[in-house]
Design a protein around this motif. Structure first.
Motif, mmCIF file in Angstrom:
data_model
loop_
_atom_site.group_PDB
_atom_site.id
_atom_site.type_symbol
_atom_site.label_atom_id
_atom_site.label_comp_id
_atom_site.label_asym_id
_atom_site.label_seq_id
_atom_site.Cartn_x
_atom_site.Cartn_y
_atom_site.Cartn_z
ATOM 1 N N THR A 17 86.720 -15.877 -69.887
ATOM 2 C CA THR A 17 86.980 -16.824 -68.799
ATOM 3 C C THR A 17 85.740 -16.997 -67.923
ATOM 4 O O THR A 17 85.319 -18.126 -67.634
ATOM 5 C CB THR A 17 88.166 -16.346 -67.942
ATOM 6 O OG1 THR A 17 89.354 -16.321 -68.745
ATOM 7 C CG2 THR A 17 88.381 -17.275 -66.750
ATOM 8 N N ILE A 18 85.139 -15.897 -67.492
ATOM 9 C CA ILE A 18 83.992 -16.008 -66.583
ATOM 10 C C ILE A 18 82.732 -16.453 -67.314
ATOM 11 O O ILE A 18 81.901 -17.183 -66.756
ATOM 12 C CB ILE A 18 83.757 -14.706 -65.789
ATOM 13 C CG1 ILE A 18 83.533 -13.503 -66.703
ATOM 14 C CG2 ILE A 18 84.932 -14.446 -64.845
ATOM 15 C CD1 ILE A 18 83.245 -12.195 -65.957
ATOM 16 N N LEU A 19 82.579 -16.052 -68.570
ATOM 17 C CA LEU A 19 81.426 -16.504 -69.343
ATOM 18 C C LEU A 19 81.463 -18.015 -69.550
ATOM 19 O O LEU A 19 80.442 -18.701 -69.442
ATOM 20 C CB LEU A 19 81.377 -15.788 -70.690
ATOM 21 C CG LEU A 19 80.974 -14.308 -70.673
ATOM 22 C CD1 LEU A 19 81.337 -13.639 -71.991
ATOM 23 C CD2 LEU A 19 79.484 -14.158 -70.401
ATOM 24 N N THR A 20 82.645 -18.518 -69.832
ATOM 25 C CA THR A 20 82.799 -19.958 -70.047
ATOM 26 C C THR A 20 82.598 -20.720 -68.738
ATOM 27 O O THR A 20 81.889 -21.734 -68.695
ATOM 28 C CB THR A 20 84.187 -20.260 -70.633
ATOM 29 O OG1 THR A 20 84.333 -19.560 -71.883
ATOM 30 C CG2 THR A 20 84.373 -21.748 -70.858
ATOM 31 N N ARG A 21 83.210 -20.235 -67.672
ATOM 32 C CA ARG A 21 83.141 -20.929 -66.388
ATOM 33 C C ARG A 21 81.701 -21.002 -65.857
ATOM 34 O O ARG A 21 81.276 -22.024 -65.326
ATOM 35 C CB ARG A 21 84.033 -20.218 -65.376
ATOM 36 C CG ARG A 21 83.999 -20.795 -63.966
ATOM 37 C CD ARG A 21 84.639 -22.186 -63.900
ATOM 38 N NE ARG A 21 84.807 -22.633 -62.526
ATOM 39 C CZ ARG A 21 85.942 -23.036 -61.982
ATOM 40 N NH1 ARG A 21 87.048 -23.066 -62.719
ATOM 41 N NH2 ARG A 21 85.999 -23.412 -60.729
ATOM 42 N N TYR A 22 80.952 -19.902 -66.013
ATOM 43 C CA TYR A 22 79.632 -19.825 -65.398
ATOM 44 C C TYR A 22 78.490 -19.909 -66.404
ATOM 45 O O TYR A 22 77.377 -19.478 -66.135
ATOM 46 C CB TYR A 22 79.524 -18.538 -64.575
ATOM 47 C CG TYR A 22 80.667 -18.367 -63.602
ATOM 48 C CD1 TYR A 22 80.963 -19.349 -62.660
ATOM 49 C CD2 TYR A 22 81.483 -17.241 -63.659
ATOM 50 C CE1 TYR A 22 82.034 -19.207 -61.777
ATOM 51 C CE2 TYR A 22 82.552 -17.088 -62.780
ATOM 52 C CZ TYR A 22 82.828 -18.077 -61.849
ATOM 53 O OH TYR A 22 83.892 -17.936 -60.987
ATOM 54 N N GLN A 23 78.763 -20.499 -67.560
ATOM 55 C CA GLN A 23 77.767 -20.527 -68.624
ATOM 56 C C GLN A 23 76.497 -21.266 -68.232
ATOM 57 O O GLN A 23 75.413 -20.985 -68.747
ATOM 58 C CB GLN A 23 78.353 -21.139 -69.893
ATOM 59 C CG GLN A 23 78.848 -22.565 -69.753
ATOM 60 C CD GLN A 23 79.494 -23.075 -71.032
ATOM 61 O OE1 GLN A 23 78.835 -23.199 -72.067
ATOM 62 N NE2 GLN A 23 80.794 -23.345 -70.976
ATOM 63 N N ASP A 24 76.607 -22.217 -67.287
ATOM 64 C CA ASP A 24 75.425 -22.958 -66.839
ATOM 65 C C ASP A 24 74.819 -22.389 -65.566
ATOM 66 O O ASP A 24 73.825 -22.926 -65.063
ATOM 67 C CB ASP A 24 75.799 -24.431 -66.611
ATOM 68 C CG ASP A 24 76.250 -25.122 -67.892
ATOM 69 O OD1 ASP A 24 75.694 -24.804 -68.954
ATOM 70 O OD2 ASP A 24 77.180 -25.949 -67.818
ATOM 71 N N LYS A 25 75.393 -21.297 -65.059
ATOM 72 C CA LYS A 25 74.945 -20.755 -63.785
ATOM 73 C C LYS A 25 74.451 -19.314 -63.871
ATOM 74 O O LYS A 25 73.708 -18.859 -62.999
ATOM 75 C CB LYS A 25 76.089 -20.832 -62.762
ATOM 76 C CG LYS A 25 76.550 -22.257 -62.493
ATOM 77 C CD LYS A 25 77.658 -22.325 -61.447
ATOM 78 C CE LYS A 25 78.068 -23.785 -61.226
ATOM 79 N NZ LYS A 25 79.085 -23.921 -60.153
ATOM 80 N N VAL A 26 74.876 -18.583 -64.892
ATOM 81 C CA VAL A 26 74.522 -17.161 -65.015
ATOM 82 C C VAL A 26 73.992 -16.888 -66.418
ATOM 83 O O VAL A 26 74.689 -17.144 -67.407
ATOM 84 C CB VAL A 26 75.732 -16.250 -64.731
ATOM 85 C CG1 VAL A 26 75.329 -14.779 -64.864
ATOM 86 C CG2 VAL A 26 76.308 -16.525 -63.342
#
Length: 489
Positions: A177-186
């Motif tokens: 969930t977090i990898l997908t959500r923040y893939q362009d930010k982290v």
């Protein structure tokens, strides 16, 4: 042959480190569920006249008491330093120092309040979106820890934490969930913070209420919980590499470099074994399999783990890109009756006569950091990241709102100097994030008065204060260190 590096590479990531449960506060805002850290009560470490380095252990009886009579206790991690509301101000201060990276963690209970939901909490996801966007505004790369000493308390109540294999799939869901959500930010990730600290506090690291374990099963439970975390970490690594093309994802340990007390062969052997127990954790995560030396260790300690046939493939497919460490001190080991109990422990009762101590009786050993980095790089050949290091001290705010912390500057100067020497020795070092770059709640003692930061936060151990932020002398010193890429110390 390569030329000997002259100093820190231009790509070196200077910054600082924090954890969600120690800075955020707002423990019941934004849809967040209660976490294990929300039930870490403040226990005054000075009442007995002795500093207690680690009080973050909770029994089932204590948890029940805390839940039924919360008003009678203080839970400092619930209020943190109010980063939840003050993150723009705090990130602006980090940017003023010149941070290239900011290590922080995501609270699992902000994303999945109980850990059992099918859909994530959008308010929690949106909060971290705002934090990462604020970092991006200043060109600061987030370094994000997926699990930093907290998990939804429901998973402790329902499964007794990481003792249950059920948590593996629940964590994988959270990680994806977090990898997908923040893939362009982290781009930079760490799966678990200091997993080897399970040997010191199973509740802290794995959400396990140890008083519920069968007699004599504490050590076995430690390694069973660790095995499930290994699987979860490997699946998170696999997911990260599928979702984020440029990802760098690592494991992390509390580096506990052990010196033998004497040249006596028995002491030397005990030191080797102590270091093996520490290296066991990155051995599995960096090499993708259990090291052979643990076979005898498990047999000698009557440890039988529930390991499934498919686990070997999961571990091998989920090897990390780099190894991150926290480093605060070295240890002294000798062959003595209680040596097996002390092996892998956070703080050794045997003090090194050649080293000064902090106010919390931690040995100060900058050269030990260099030794650790050389050994780790020789062992794995992977990039390393010093993502925690620093001096906890009882800072004093003067009448004109100054903090003169030359002792912290001296401590960090010596450790950074030894990192530079390790780079000259051939170590590939990615970055340095000093611990508690802004004053926060202590992990082990839940104190505010044990301060690490470059930024003073006006708050006491009981949560009283204005929360005003003040720049310490070390703030301006570290600003110059970063600006000069480590040449001006």
């Amino acid at each position: 042959m390569k030329k000997v590096p002259t100093g820190f590479p231009e790509t070196f990531l200077w910054g600082g480190a924090t954890a969600a449960n120690q800075i955020e506060g707002a423990y019941q805002e934004g849809g967040k569920g209660l976490s294990t850290s929300d039930f870490a009560a403040y226990k005054d470490p000075y009442t007995s006249g002795k500093v207690d380095n680690f009080t973050f252990n909770v029994s089932s009886k204590e948890l029940a008491e805390y839940q039924s009579n919360e008003g009678a206790y203080q839970f400092p991690k619930r209020w943190g330093i109010d980063f939840y509301h003050r993150y723009p101000e705090d990130i602006a201060l980090l940017a003023e120092m010149g941070f290239k990276t900011f290590r922080l963690s995501i609270s699992w209970a902000r994303i999945y309040p109980t850990g059992l939901e099918n859909q994530p909490n959008e308010e929690g996801l949106a909060f971290y979106d705002k934090v990462f966007d604020e970092c991006a505004k200043y060109g600061i790369e987030p370094l994000v820890t997926m699990s930093h000493y907290e998990m939804p308390i429901t998973l402790t109540e329902k499964y007794n934490g990481w003792l249950s294999r059920e948590l593996v799939k629940l964590f994988e869901k959270y990680a994806r969930t977090i990898l997908t959500r923040y893939q362009d930010k982290v781009k930079y990730w760490i799966t678990f913070n200091e997993m080897n600290m399970n040997l010191n506090s199973l509740y802290t690291g794995a959400g396990v209420l140890t008083d519920l374990l069968p007699p004599g099963k504490m050590l076995e439970a430690t390694y069973q919980a660790s095995h499930h975390q290994f699987l979860a970490s490997a699946l998170a690594v696999k997911a990260a590499k599928e979702i984020i093309p440029e990802v760098k994802i690592g494991c992390m340990i509390n580096q506990i470099e052990s010196y033998a007390k004497t040249t006596k062969p028995e002491d030397q052997l005990q030191s080797l074994k102590s270091n093996q127990l520490n290296m066991f954790y990155p051995d599995v995560q960096a090499r993708g399999e259990y090291p052979s030396y643990m076979t005898r260790y498990f047999a000698d300690n009557q440890i039988e783990l529930a390991i499934f046939p498919e686990d070997a493939g999961i571990l091998m497919a989920g090897k990390v890109d780099y190894v991150a460490i926290s480093y605060y001190m070295s240890h002294v080991t000798e062959a003595r009756e209680d040596a097996s109990k002390l092996a892998g422990s956070f703080d050794s009762p045997i003090k090194n006569e050649h080293l000064a101590l902090t106010q919390w009786d931690w040995p100060i050993d900058p050269i030990g950091l260099r030794i650790s980095l050389i050994k780790l790089y020789d062992r794995y050949g992977l990039p390393l990241f010093v993502c925690e290091n620093g001096l906890g001290a009882k800072d004093q705010l003067t009448s004109d709102n100054q903090v003169h912390d030359d002792y912290r500057i001296d401590y960090m100067r010596e450790h950074i100097s030894q990192m530079r020497e390790a780079i000259k020795d051939g170590v590939e070092l990615m970055g340095y994030t000093s611990w508690g770059c802004i004053d926060l709640i202590s992990c082990g003692t839940s104190q505010m008065s044990k301060r690490y930061g470059f930024i003073y936060v006006d708050q006491d151990d009981s949560g009283q204060g204005t929360l005003t932020r003040y720049r310490k002398d070390s703030f301006h010193w570290y600003q110059q260190v970063i600006k000069s890429n480590g040449t001006q110390l």
